[in-house]
Design a protein around this motif. Sequence first.
Motif, PDB file in Angstrom:
ATOM      1  N   MET A   1       0.851  -1.180   0.000  1.00 37.78           N
ATOM      2  CA  MET A   1       0.000   0.000   0.000  1.00 37.78           C
ATOM      3  C   MET A   1       0.888   1.232   0.000  1.00 37.78           C
ATOM      4  SD  MET A   1      -3.077  -0.908   2.662  1.00 37.78           S
ATOM      5  CE  MET A   1      -1.942  -1.062   4.049  1.00 37.78           C
ATOM      6  N   ASN A   2       0.501   2.224  -0.828  1.00 38.61           N
ATOM      7  CA  ASN A   2       1.252   3.468  -0.888  1.00 38.61           C
ATOM      8  C   ASN A   2       1.023   4.260   0.395  1.00 38.61           C
ATOM      9  OD1 ASN A   2       2.391   5.929  -1.534  1.00 38.61           O
ATOM     10  ND2 ASN A   2       1.806   5.796  -3.684  1.00 38.61           N
ATOM     11  N   ALA A   3       2.104   4.615   1.065  1.00 40.01           N
ATOM     12  CA  ALA A   3       2.002   5.337   2.334  1.00 40.01           C
ATOM     13  C   ALA A   3       2.097   6.842   2.162  1.00 40.01           C
ATOM     14  CB  ALA A   3       3.093   4.853   3.286  1.00 40.01           C
ATOM     15  N   ASP A   4       2.294   7.317   0.912  1.00 36.55           N
ATOM     16  CA  ASP A   4       2.391   8.756   0.653  1.00 36.55           C
ATOM     17  C   ASP A   4       1.016   9.340   0.353  1.00 36.55           C
ATOM     18  OD1 ASP A   4       5.281   9.104   0.756  1.00 36.55           O
ATOM     19  OD2 ASP A   4       5.328   7.854  -1.040  1.00 36.55           O
ATOM     20  N   ARG A   5       0.857  10.629   0.623  1.00 39.60           N
ATOM     21  CA  ARG A   5      -0.380  11.331   0.293  1.00 39.60           C
ATOM     22  C   ARG A   5      -0.197  12.029  -1.059  1.00 39.60           C
ATOM     23  NH1 ARG A   5      -4.095  12.152   4.201  1.00 39.60           N
ATOM     24  NH2 ARG A   5      -4.716  14.146   3.269  1.00 39.60           N
ATOM     25  N   ILE A   6      -0.074  11.226  -2.116  1.00 38.39           N
ATOM     26  CA  ILE A   6       0.140  11.761  -3.462  1.00 38.39           C
ATOM     27  C   ILE A   6      -1.209  11.995  -4.117  1.00 38.39           C
ATOM     28  CG2 ILE A   6       1.087  11.234  -5.741  1.00 38.39           C
ATOM     29  CD1 ILE A   6       3.303   9.682  -4.332  1.00 38.39           C
ATOM     30  N   MET A   7      -1.419  13.202  -4.641  1.00 39.91           N
ATOM     31  CA  MET A   7      -2.720  13.608  -5.141  1.00 39.91           C
ATOM     32  C   MET A   7      -2.785  13.710  -6.665  1.00 39.91           C
ATOM     33  SD  MET A   7      -4.185  13.778  -2.257  1.00 39.91           S
ATOM     34  CE  MET A   7      -5.780  14.459  -2.711  1.00 39.91           C
ATOM     35  N   LEU A   9      -0.790  12.487 -10.744  1.00 45.43           N
ATOM     36  CA  LEU A   9       0.177  11.661 -11.477  1.00 45.43           C
ATOM     37  C   LEU A   9       1.539  12.349 -11.525  1.00 45.43           C
ATOM     38  CD1 LEU A   9       0.821   9.183 -13.212  1.00 45.43           C
ATOM     39  CD2 LEU A   9      -0.048  10.442 -15.206  1.00 45.43           C
ATOM     40  N   LYS A  10       1.531  13.689 -11.708  1.00 49.83           N
ATOM     41  CA  LYS A  10       2.795  14.435 -11.759  1.00 49.83           C
ATOM     42  C   LYS A  10       3.565  14.284 -10.454  1.00 49.83           C
ATOM     43  CE  LYS A  10       4.666  19.098 -12.326  1.00 49.83           C
ATOM     44  NZ  LYS A  10       4.345  20.548 -12.543  1.00 49.83           N
ATOM     45  N   GLU A  11       2.863  14.425  -9.339  1.00 47.46           N
ATOM     46  CA  GLU A  11       3.490  14.291  -8.029  1.00 47.46           C
ATOM     47  C   GLU A  11       4.035  12.881  -7.832  1.00 47.46           C
ATOM     48  OE1 GLU A  11       2.417  15.122  -3.305  1.00 47.46           O
ATOM     49  OE2 GLU A  11       0.889  15.381  -4.869  1.00 47.46           O
ATOM     50  N   PHE A  12       3.292  11.862  -8.334  1.00 43.93           N
ATOM     51  CA  PHE A  12       3.743  10.474  -8.218  1.00 43.93           C
ATOM     52  C   PHE A  12       5.035  10.268  -9.002  1.00 43.93           C
ATOM     53  CE2 PHE A  12       3.948   6.211 -10.050  1.00 43.93           C
ATOM     54  CZ  PHE A  12       3.850   5.406  -8.919  1.00 43.93           C
ATOM     55  N   VAL A  13       5.081  10.797 -10.252  1.00 46.34           N
ATOM     56  CA  VAL A  13       6.267  10.630 -11.100  1.00 46.34           C
ATOM     57  C   VAL A  13       7.481  11.320 -10.481  1.00 46.34           C
ATOM     58  CG1 VAL A  13       7.281  11.178 -13.347  1.00 46.34           C
ATOM     59  CG2 VAL A  13       4.929  10.333 -13.206  1.00 46.34           C
ATOM     60  N   MET A  14       7.284  12.544  -9.977  1.00 47.31           N
ATOM     61  CA  MET A  14       8.393  13.279  -9.380  1.00 47.31           C
ATOM     62  C   MET A  14       8.906  12.581  -8.121  1.00 47.31           C
ATOM     63  SD  MET A  14       9.040  15.768 -11.365  1.00 47.31           S
ATOM     64  CE  MET A  14      10.132  16.747 -10.324  1.00 47.31           C
ATOM     65  N   THR A  15       7.985  12.069  -7.305  1.00 46.67           N
ATOM     66  CA  THR A  15       8.391  11.369  -6.082  1.00 46.67           C
ATOM     67  C   THR A  15       9.127  10.076  -6.419  1.00 46.67           C
ATOM     68  OG1 THR A  15       6.446  12.261  -4.954  1.00 46.67           O
ATOM     69  CG2 THR A  15       7.576  10.440  -3.882  1.00 46.67           C
ATOM     70  N   ALA A  16       8.635   9.353  -7.434  1.00 45.65           N
ATOM     71  CA  ALA A  16       9.298   8.119  -7.863  1.00 45.65           C
ATOM     72  C   ALA A  16      10.680   8.416  -8.429  1.00 45.65           C
ATOM     73  CB  ALA A  16       8.437   7.404  -8.894  1.00 45.65           C
ATOM     74  N   PHE A  17      10.790   9.517  -9.194  1.00 48.53           N
ATOM     75  CA  PHE A  17      12.079   9.896  -9.803  1.00 48.53           C
ATOM     76  C   PHE A  17      13.117  10.194  -8.727  1.00 48.53           C
ATOM     77  CE2 PHE A  17      14.979  13.084 -11.651  1.00 48.53           C
ATOM     78  CZ  PHE A  17      15.444  12.350 -12.746  1.00 48.53           C
ATOM     79  N   ARG A  18      12.667  10.790  -7.631  1.00 49.96           N
ATOM     80  CA  ARG A  18      13.590  11.090  -6.532  1.00 49.96           C
ATOM     81  C   ARG A  18      13.831   9.888  -5.630  1.00 49.96           C
ATOM     82  NH1 ARG A  18      10.358  15.926  -6.218  1.00 49.96           N
ATOM     83  NH2 ARG A  18       9.303  15.077  -4.385  1.00 49.96           N
ATOM     84  N   GLY A  19      13.137   8.770  -5.915  1.00 52.79           N
ATOM     85  CA  GLY A  19      13.330   7.557  -5.126  1.00 52.79           C
ATOM     86  C   GLY A  19      12.764   7.648  -3.727  1.00 52.79           C
ATOM     87  N   LYS A  20      11.706   8.449  -3.559  1.00 52.30           N
ATOM     88  CA  LYS A  20      11.154   8.675  -2.228  1.00 52.30           C
ATOM     89  C   LYS A  20       9.742   8.109  -2.049  1.00 52.30           C
ATOM     90  CE  LYS A  20      13.961  12.736  -1.153  1.00 52.30           C
ATOM     91  NZ  LYS A  20      13.958  14.151  -0.695  1.00 52.30           N
ATOM     92  N   LEU A  21       9.340   7.211  -2.942  1.00 50.78           N
ATOM     93  CA  LEU A  21       8.043   6.559  -2.763  1.00 50.78           C
ATOM     94  C   LEU A  21       8.089   5.647  -1.532  1.00 50.78           C
ATOM     95  CD1 LEU A  21       6.820   5.494  -6.328  1.00 50.78           C
ATOM     96  CD2 LEU A  21       5.842   7.240  -4.847  1.00 50.78           C
ATOM     97  N   LYS A  22       7.062   5.713  -0.726  1.00 53.50           N
ATOM     98  CA  LYS A  22       6.999   4.893   0.483  1.00 53.50           C
ATOM     99  C   LYS A  22       5.853   3.896   0.369  1.00 53.50           C
ATOM    100  CE  LYS A  22       8.762   8.615   3.433  1.00 53.50           C
ATOM    101  NZ  LYS A  22       8.448   9.500   4.597  1.00 53.50           N
ATOM    102  N   TYR A  23       6.148   2.641   0.640  1.00 52.05           N
ATOM    103  CA  TYR A  23       5.128   1.594   0.582  1.00 52.05           C
ATOM    104  C   TYR A  23       5.112   0.810   1.888  1.00 52.05           C
ATOM    105  CZ  TYR A  23       4.858   2.344  -4.456  1.00 52.05           C
ATOM    106  OH  TYR A  23       4.675   2.899  -5.689  1.00 52.05           O
ATOM    107  N   GLN A  24       3.931   0.352   2.231  1.00 51.94           N
ATOM    108  CA  GLN A  24       3.768  -0.513   3.394  1.00 51.94           C
ATOM    109  C   GLN A  24       3.207  -1.845   2.909  1.00 51.94           C
ATOM    110  OE1 GLN A  24       1.152   1.069   6.362  1.00 51.94           O
ATOM    111  NE2 GLN A  24       1.098  -0.828   7.560  1.00 51.94           N
TER     112      GLN A  24
END
Length: 227
Positions: A1-7, A9-24
Amino acid sequence: MNADRIMSLKEFVMTAFRGKLKYQEFIALDNVSFKVKKGETLGLVGHNGAGKSTVLKVISGILKPTEGYVKSNGNIVPLLELGSGFDMDLTGRENIYLNGAILGYSKLFLETKYDEIVDFSELGAFIDSPIRNYSSGMMARLAFSVASVVNPEILIVDEILSVGDASFQEKSRRRMLELMGGGTTVLFVSHNLDQIREMCSQTIWLEHGKIQMIGNTAEVCNAYAAG
């Protein structure tokens, strides 16, 4: 489950690019294994979130298990989320043919069953109205009528007998008993233990994605009610 409050697609791509996606990690089903014989009715009980609907979705082919497998012999007709397999912009009449085709039945076969489906649903003139105008009870009538009239080999039912008015619930219960008497294999989820006791020969109690108990329906239901 995604633990980030991403609202977005752009925010998701940028967060993934920085390697900061958090999953539980969340395990919906853990080593759940069982067999159902031809003509048997298996009940599934458990609290909300126990994994009952996930089991049915995996067996129906809607979800693919990350480990393990499902082996089935016979055509599976799932009655899961209300309105699944329906197009809201089409009429009830058109959705009978659409839903029947999804379940693998020919147009010719559905034409021979059409009057029986409409009669069972009791929708009358509403059968030619777009189903976006239907109430939840009317949707349940149509879904159950299509699924049950075609005599499935394996019927998967998730709480749908609790939708609609009391008279149609009773009519659906009798139809389920007819199918079970005719050799249909049924997997049945319900929070109504009286329905489980009446219809099921074997029952599984799921808790947090694991099998807590499996066996004789009366014993499992008594233990679940007490626990």
